[in-house]
Design an enzyme around this catalytic site. Structure first.
Site, PDB file in Angstrom:
ATOM      1  N   GLY A 107       0.854  -1.189   0.000  1.00  0.00           N
ATOM      2  CA  GLY A 107       0.000   0.000   0.000  1.00  0.00           C
ATOM      3  C   GLY A 107       0.888   1.237   0.000  1.00  0.00           C
ATOM      4  O   GLY A 107       2.064   1.151   0.350  1.00  0.00           O
ATOM      5  N   CYS A 144       5.155  -6.419   1.853  1.00  0.00           N
ATOM      6  CA  CYS A 144       5.509  -5.001   1.826  1.00  0.00           C
ATOM      7  C   CYS A 144       4.753  -4.217   2.904  1.00  0.00           C
ATOM      8  O   CYS A 144       4.986  -4.415   4.086  1.00  0.00           O
ATOM      9  CB  CYS A 144       5.297  -4.435   0.420  1.00  0.00           C
ATOM     10  SG  CYS A 144       6.075  -2.821   0.225  1.00  0.00           S
ATOM     11  N   TYR A 145       3.819  -3.349   2.532  1.00  0.00           N
ATOM     12  CA  TYR A 145       3.031  -2.632   3.556  1.00  0.00           C
ATOM     13  C   TYR A 145       2.349  -3.657   4.479  1.00  0.00           C
ATOM     14  O   TYR A 145       2.253  -3.457   5.688  1.00  0.00           O
ATOM     15  CB  TYR A 145       1.980  -1.751   2.874  1.00  0.00           C
ATOM     16  CG  TYR A 145       1.084  -1.001   3.841  1.00  0.00           C
ATOM     17  CD1 TYR A 145       1.442   0.261   4.319  1.00  0.00           C
ATOM     18  CD2 TYR A 145      -0.132  -1.549   4.277  1.00  0.00           C
ATOM     19  CE1 TYR A 145       0.620   0.948   5.207  1.00  0.00           C
ATOM     20  CE2 TYR A 145      -0.959  -0.870   5.163  1.00  0.00           C
ATOM     21  CZ  TYR A 145      -0.579   0.380   5.625  1.00  0.00           C
ATOM     22  OH  TYR A 145      -1.391   1.059   6.509  1.00  0.00           O
ATOM     23  N   HIS A 192       8.619  -8.243  -2.802  1.00  0.00           N
ATOM     24  CA  HIS A 192       7.398  -8.600  -3.534  1.00  0.00           C
ATOM     25  C   HIS A 192       7.533  -9.968  -4.219  1.00  0.00           C
ATOM     26  O   HIS A 192       8.075 -10.042  -5.320  1.00  0.00           O
ATOM     27  CB  HIS A 192       7.090  -7.528  -4.591  1.00  0.00           C
ATOM     28  CG  HIS A 192       6.602  -6.251  -3.992  1.00  0.00           C
ATOM     29  ND1 HIS A 192       5.273  -5.999  -3.744  1.00  0.00           N
ATOM     30  CD2 HIS A 192       7.277  -5.172  -3.530  1.00  0.00           C
ATOM     31  CE1 HIS A 192       5.140  -4.818  -3.179  1.00  0.00           C
ATOM     32  NE2 HIS A 192       6.346  -4.289  -3.039  1.00  0.00           N
ATOM     33  N   GLU A 247       5.307 -11.578  -5.698  1.00  0.00           N
ATOM     34  CA  GLU A 247       4.401 -11.675  -6.854  1.00  0.00           C
ATOM     35  C   GLU A 247       5.007 -11.117  -8.136  1.00  0.00           C
ATOM     36  O   GLU A 247       4.478 -11.315  -9.225  1.00  0.00           O
ATOM     37  CB  GLU A 247       3.081 -10.938  -6.550  1.00  0.00           C
ATOM     38  CG  GLU A 247       3.149  -9.415  -6.505  1.00  0.00           C
ATOM     39  CD  GLU A 247       3.651  -8.847  -5.178  1.00  0.00           C
ATOM     40  OE1 GLU A 247       4.264  -9.619  -4.411  1.00  0.00           O
ATOM     41  OE2 GLU A 247       3.452  -7.656  -4.918  1.00  0.00           O
ATOM     42  N   SER A 303     -22.785  -7.208 -26.227  1.00  0.00           N
ATOM     43  CA  SER A 303     -22.133  -6.263 -27.137  1.00  0.00           C
ATOM     44  C   SER A 303     -21.320  -7.000 -28.192  1.00  0.00           C
ATOM     45  O   SER A 303     -20.890  -6.414 -29.169  1.00  0.00           O
ATOM     46  CB  SER A 303     -21.196  -5.355 -26.345  1.00  0.00           C
ATOM     47  OG  SER A 303     -20.084  -6.109 -25.898  1.00  0.00           O
ATOM     48  N   GLY A 304     -21.096  -8.308 -27.952  1.00  0.00           N
ATOM     49  CA  GLY A 304     -20.223  -9.053 -28.854  1.00  0.00           C
ATOM     50  C   GLY A 304     -18.793  -9.044 -28.361  1.00  0.00           C
ATOM     51  O   GLY A 304     -17.925  -9.704 -28.905  1.00  0.00           O
ATOM     52  N   GLY A 305     -18.516  -8.294 -27.302  1.00  0.00           N
ATOM     53  CA  GLY A 305     -17.185  -8.288 -26.697  1.00  0.00           C
ATOM     54  C   GLY A 305     -16.976  -9.545 -25.850  1.00  0.00           C
ATOM     55  O   GLY A 305     -17.930 -10.296 -25.608  1.00  0.00           O
ATOM     56  N   VAL A 306     -15.738  -9.748 -25.425  1.00  0.00           N
ATOM     57  CA  VAL A 306     -15.407 -10.985 -24.714  1.00  0.00           C
ATOM     58  C   VAL A 306     -16.228 -11.132 -23.421  1.00  0.00           C
ATOM     59  O   VAL A 306     -16.810 -12.189 -23.164  1.00  0.00           O
ATOM     60  CB  VAL A 306     -13.907 -11.007 -24.320  1.00  0.00           C
ATOM     61  CG1 VAL A 306     -13.513 -12.359 -23.765  1.00  0.00           C
ATOM     62  CG2 VAL A 306     -13.044 -10.644 -25.495  1.00  0.00           C
ATOM     63  N   ASP A 307     -16.271 -10.061 -22.623  1.00  0.00           N
ATOM     64  CA  ASP A 307     -16.888 -10.199 -21.304  1.00  0.00           C
ATOM     65  C   ASP A 307     -18.380 -10.516 -21.381  1.00  0.00           C
ATOM     66  O   ASP A 307     -18.852 -11.433 -20.707  1.00  0.00           O
ATOM     67  CB  ASP A 307     -16.673  -8.916 -20.478  1.00  0.00           C
ATOM     68  CG  ASP A 307     -15.198  -8.558 -20.364  1.00  0.00           C
ATOM     69  OD1 ASP A 307     -14.357  -9.457 -20.570  1.00  0.00           O
ATOM     70  OD2 ASP A 307     -14.888  -7.395 -20.073  1.00  0.00           O
ATOM     71  N   SER A 308     -19.105  -9.760 -22.208  1.00  0.00           N
ATOM     72  CA  SER A 308     -20.546 -10.017 -22.233  1.00  0.00           C
ATOM     73  C   SER A 308     -20.837 -11.345 -22.923  1.00  0.00           C
ATOM     74  O   SER A 308     -21.781 -12.052 -22.554  1.00  0.00           O
ATOM     75  CB  SER A 308     -21.313  -8.866 -22.885  1.00  0.00           C
ATOM     76  OG  SER A 308     -20.994  -8.733 -24.239  1.00  0.00           O
ATOM     77  N   LYS A 346      -9.156 -10.195 -16.901  1.00  0.00           N
ATOM     78  CA  LYS A 346      -9.376 -10.385 -18.341  1.00  0.00           C
ATOM     79  C   LYS A 346      -8.784 -11.699 -18.869  1.00  0.00           C
ATOM     80  O   LYS A 346      -9.441 -12.432 -19.600  1.00  0.00           O
ATOM     81  CB  LYS A 346      -8.762  -9.202 -19.091  1.00  0.00           C
ATOM     82  CG  LYS A 346      -9.179  -9.103 -20.529  1.00  0.00           C
ATOM     83  CD  LYS A 346     -10.582  -8.593 -20.614  1.00  0.00           C
ATOM     84  CE  LYS A 346     -10.994  -8.096 -21.946  1.00  0.00           C
ATOM     85  NZ  LYS A 346     -12.273  -7.367 -21.853  1.00  0.00           N
TER      86      LYS A 346
END
Ligand code: XMP
Length: 512
Positions: free
Chosen positions: A55, A82-83, A170, A172, A224-229, A368
């Protein structure tokens, strides 16, 4: 399996998302929760391990994000990063102070206690990634220091009895040589995760849960035709079949042939109830003569709502509305007062116009790249799964100045050539977003023996992970050359092609 949950408690660090992603890479299902989550809500989740993130603040400064210290009495293994490490020290009566010398970047990590559970199997010296100005000057009682660096006497500490661990570096970040090993040690050896979580589990469990939640009720999805929807819709469709209806508004500002290919996939491949509203004329009429970018966006947002009202009336009452919200959307919307650079149009206005009981967001916990993996698991076409992001207002924000039918067609053709050549060069997956922009400028050229006075188009291609900042993509000159040659030869009314070499900031990715 279902109960094997790790929680990443987010204190506002830059790498919080990355921690979650790395945990899943270790085969452990994980959710990010804000540090404002109460301890009782956290306990209710029944996590098998909790990670405290980095943070931007100092633990000893008033107003810094702290946490209920009974966290350390839950009996759940904890890893502070870290924080999060400093917070672990601070809340357990250790001492955190400003270091004489800040550490940023790769430094040598020296392990001083080879019996450490967290650092098991890691070489005595290796490289770790640091980014801090405070450090733990005195570890709390019951903790032993297990590693240090030149400027950080407590780079790692642990209290094995209470299963509390902390690292100043870190793990990660890929620059930390044995970071994944540290996370694996924590998750598998210390927390006892089996490490066999896979995206297919998420898909199967979500479909099962959706079936239970929806039962035989009616669901509507704005597609919408996008990946998510699309991935959201396909998941819900697998759960409730014909009780789902997808609405796809074709505003005529999509890429070449896009409307037809979305429709074909939904109707033939997934056999969904699918309504396509052809509203091309409606949008173009409203946009006629409009040149201001924000006005264009507002008009399109509003027309979307009008379209949904129209379809909504035909459908009557529905019980649930599906939205393709993904994890970064949730995190971003939680971050408060940022300046409006552009009025992003999504389907945010829908809840007011459709009569429904509840919202369903099957992807709200995924990032994503994970949505893409889920899409593949669901059998969605790879081409669609790997589609680049496309703005809700579509080509309207890529045509500078007034929008006309002719300009839309022209831009669709240029864009199609650009996308084809990027695909031919095998660059599709290495560039985050690439498209053409029709500038509002004409310039003089020469073709054959004659003078031309035609439009200039710009090519835009960027590399980014978060879309908040971006660099222009270094596309090889041969590829740019091919695109330029093809565009001026194959698309009429274009005689000049330029390549946009601006980063974001100061520019944005889209031109409007
Ligand atoms: P900018 O142009 O702001 O874009 O750098 C960042 C990312 O957002 C996309 N974008 C949108 N996406 N509705 C969306 O769903 C919008 O109104 C919108 N405007 C921009 C853009 O394509 C890029 O990926």
């Amino acid at each position: 399996m279902e109960n094997q949950l790790a929680v990443v408690l987010d204190f506002g660090g830059q790498y919080s998302h990355l921690i979650a992603r790395k945990v899943r890479e270790c085969g452990v299902y994980c959710e990010v929760k804000p540090y404002t989550t109460s301890i009782s809500d956290l306990a209710k989740l029944n996590p098998m391990g909790i990670i405290l993130t980095g943070g931007p603040k100092s633990v000893y400064v008033e107003g810094s994000p702290l946490y209920d210290s009974s966290l350390f009495e839950l009996g759940v293994p904890i890893l502070g990063i870290c924080y999060g490490a400093q917070l672990t020290a601070h809340l357990n009566s250790g001492k955190v102070v400003k270091a004489k010398k800040a550490e940023f970047g790769g430094v040598t990590l020296n392990i001083c206690d080879t019996s450490s559970l967290l650092l098991k199997g890691i070489e005595k010296t290796s490289t770790c990634w640091m980014s801090h100005t405070d450090f733990i000057a005195e570890p709390p009682k019951g903790f032993k220091v297990t590693a240090s660096t030149e400027n950080c006497p407590c780079a790692a500490m642990e209290n094995c009895e209470k299963r509390i661990f902390a690292v100043q570096f870190h793990p990660e970040v890929s620059h930390t040589e044995h970071g994944l090993k540290v996370l694996n040690n924590f998750l598998k050896d210390i927390c006892g995760f089996s490490g066999d979580w896979r995206m297919s589990d998420y898909v199967d469990n979500t479909i099962k849960a959706l079936k239970e939640k929806i039962g035989d009720k009616k669901v509507l999805c704005a597609l919408s035709g996008g990946v998510d929807s699309t991935v959201s819709a396909v998941m819900v469709h697998k759960a409730v079949g014909k009780n789902l209806t997808c609405i796809f508004i074709d505003h005529g500002l999509l890429r070449k042939n896009e409307g037809d290919s979305v429709e074909e996939m939904c109707r033939t491949k997934f056999n969904m109830n699918f309504i396509r509203l052809n509203a091309q004329e409606q949008f173009l009429t409203k946009l006629a003569g409009v040149t201001d970018p924000e006005t264009k966006r507002k008009i399109i947002g509003e027309e979307f709502i009008r379209c949904f009202e129209k379809v909504g009336k035909q459908l009557g009452k529905v019980d649930f509305l599906v939205q393709g919200t993904i994890y970064p959307d949730i995190i971003e919307s939680g971050l408060g007062d940022r300046a409006v650079i552009k009025s992003h149009h999504n389907v945010g206005g829908l809840p007011d116009v459709i009569d429904f009981k509840d919202i369903i967001e099957p992807l709200r916990l995924l990032f994503k790249d994970e949505v893409r993996k889920a899409g593949i698991e669901l059998g969605i076409d790879e081409k669609l799964v790997w589609r680049q992001p496309f703005p809700g207002p579509g080509l309207a924000v890529r045509i500078i100045g007034e929008i006309t039918k002719e300009k839309v067609a022209l831009l669709q053709d240029v864009d199609a050539v650009f996308r084809q050549e990027i695909a031919n060069a095998g660059l599709e997956r290495s560039i985050s977003q690439y498209f053409a922009v029709l500038t509002n400028m004409k310039s003089v050229g020469v073709m054959g023996d004659g003078r031309t006075y035609e439009y200039a188009v710009a090519l835009r291609a960027v590399k980014t992970t978060d879309f908040m900042t971006a660099d222009f993509a270094h596309i090889p000159y041969e590829v740019l050359n091919k695109v330029s040659t093809r565009v001026v030869n194959e698309v009429s009314n274009i005689n000049r092609v330029v390549y946009d070499i601006t980063a974001k900031p100061p520019a944005t990715i889209e031109w409007e």
